[in-house]
Design an enzyme around this catalytic site. Structure first.
Site, PDB file in Angstrom:
ATOM      1  N   SER A 194       0.836  -1.197   0.000  1.00 51.50           N
ATOM      2  CA  SER A 194       0.000   0.000   0.000  1.00 51.50           C
ATOM      3  C   SER A 194       0.876   1.254   0.000  1.00 51.50           C
ATOM      4  O   SER A 194       1.688   1.427  -0.908  1.00 51.50           O
ATOM      5  CB  SER A 194      -0.983  -0.047   1.183  1.00 51.50           C
ATOM      6  N   PHE A 195       0.765   2.124   1.006  1.00 49.52           N
ATOM      7  CA  PHE A 195       1.659   3.277   1.091  1.00 49.52           C
ATOM      8  C   PHE A 195       3.115   2.828   1.087  1.00 49.52           C
ATOM      9  O   PHE A 195       4.023   3.563   0.686  1.00 49.52           O
ATOM     10  CB  PHE A 195       1.318   4.065   2.358  1.00 49.52           C
TER      11      PHE A 195
END
Length: 409
Positions: free
Chosen positions: A230-231
């Site tokens: 994700s991030f």
């Protein structure tokens, strides 16, 4: 993809929780029953119902352990850990809410209880970092201390170290890889117990982790790969640009910039404001937060993990998060993953891929595969199938003669 809820954010987070079923983190009926008790869009209702399910399954684990039923206890502890994590997810709007810490701690405690009942060795580790320690887990294929190719995994904007077992570690040890997971600033215990917020120069986080990995006899220092989820699809490539000991980097999914000023611009344009002024930005985003649970959560979690006291401070703190002029420095083979219908990172994986000058692979997951959601939730078996095919080739695992010692659980 919609599951139970019309609310996109609630549907996605349910899918995320349910996606860990193949690795023991969920049972389908438990998840669907819980979801159908939740008032759509209501953060408090989400917490109440998932916490009730977590407590019920936690009790099942305790009873099984007392009766000497090791496998049943392990399975229930794993599900309880994931359900506690899910319950805590929307609480960050009030950083003083005591349930943030207590529910997260229950997720961590139940996971460690499960880990001690696993068929393969798991070790809690403390990684020296700038006068303190980062917490993590070392998952080993066996207890032989044989140096093996190792996948280091960290999460992103909202993940915990315990979730990373379901999100990659379990699949790694099944395939003969050792796996080292950790929580960096802004994540898990680092933000909840040590108040360490996110930092853009993630190489300052990963380098101490690689230093630690190289002290372990079970880890082959020539075959260390890094995956960010994700991030983490920004954080891992940022680290790989400066940490030269990595043999491979995986961005799941790829992220070129993570700036709230950019992410807010589509909302501004939709509201007829092309010239983004700070006062306009706050006014419009506040209105959107009242109407859109995903925007509300993103802002509240950002203020929690970046330690921002206002929306505009959060905007300023995310401005350095860009791989412009950095992606070109990566030298190790790099895999950029893209989800066809990504709610969060649309277009970002291609931007990162195009900026790379190293050996690179672009891997797209589609609706036809049932893998189009962010980080391919709903299709983790397929994701790991394709990921480890790439990693085996990249690290030349066939010539390494490393055989999995995993036993079906």
């Amino acid at each position: 993809m919609r599951l139970v809820f019309n609310d996109q954010t609630f549907s996605f987070e349910l899918l995320r929780t349910l996606s860990y079923a193949p690795y023991g983190g969920a049972d389908i009926g438990e998840c669907l029953l819980t979801a159908n008790r939740i008032e759509e869009g209501n953060f408090e209702s989400w917490y109440k119902e998932w916490h009730a399910t977590a407590e019920r399954v936690h009790s099942l684990a305790e009873s099984a352990l007392a009766a000497g039923q090791r496998v049943s206890a392990r399975e229930a502890y794993l599900r309880a850990s994931n359900y506690y994590r899910t319950a805590e997810f929307f609480l960050h709007g009030n950083v003083h809410d005591s349930r943030i810490l207590s529910t997260w701690e229950n997720s961590r405690i139940t996971f460690w209880q499960a880990a001690q009942l696993m068929d393969t060795p798991v070790e809690q580790v403390n990684i020296p970092y700038e006068g303190t320690n980062l917490t993590g887990y070392l998952y080993k294929v066996d207890d032989s201390n044989k140096p093996r190719p190792t996948l280091i995994i960290h999460g992103g904007y909202d993940s915990t170290g315990e979730e990373l077992y379901f999100g990659g570690a379990a699949a790694a040890i099944q395939r003969g890889y050792n796996c080292l997971t950790f929580e960096g600033p802004g994540q898990g215990s680092a933000i909840r117990l040590q108040q360490l917020p996110f930092r853009p120069d993630w190489e300052k986080v990963v380098t101490p982790v690689v230093d630690y990995a190289c002290t372990r006899s079970e880890i082959d220092p020539q075959r260390i790969a890094l995956m960010g989820i994700s991030f983490g699809g920004y954080l891992a490539p940022r680290a790989a640009a400066y940490e030269q000991r990595l043999a491979a980097c995986i961005a799941n999914d790829g992220l070129y910039t993570f700036r709230f000023s950019e992410m807010g611009r589509p909302f501004m344009i939709a509201n007829g404001k092309k010239d983004v002024q700070p006062t306009d930005y706050e006014e419009v985003i506040r209105k959107i937060m009242n109407q859109h649970s995903g925007v509300r959560w993103a802002i509240e979690n950002g203020m929690f993990t970046f330690q921002a006291s206002s929306l505009m401070e959060l905007v300023h703190k995310t401005e350095p998060y860009s791989l412009e002029g950095v992606a070109e420095l990566i030298t190790c083979p790099t895999l950029i993953c893209e989800a066809e219908a990504d709610l969060f990172f649309a277009g970002q994986p291609q931007r990162l891929y195009d900026a790379l000058t190293c050996s690179k692979t672009f891997m797209k997951f589609t609706a036809e595969d049932g893998a189009e959601e962010h980080c391919h939730f709903g299709a983790l078996l397929l994701f790991n199938h394709r990921l480890f095919e790439w990693l085996d080739r990249t690290l030349e695992i066939n010539s390494y003669n490393s055989q999995p010692a995993y036993r079906a659980q």
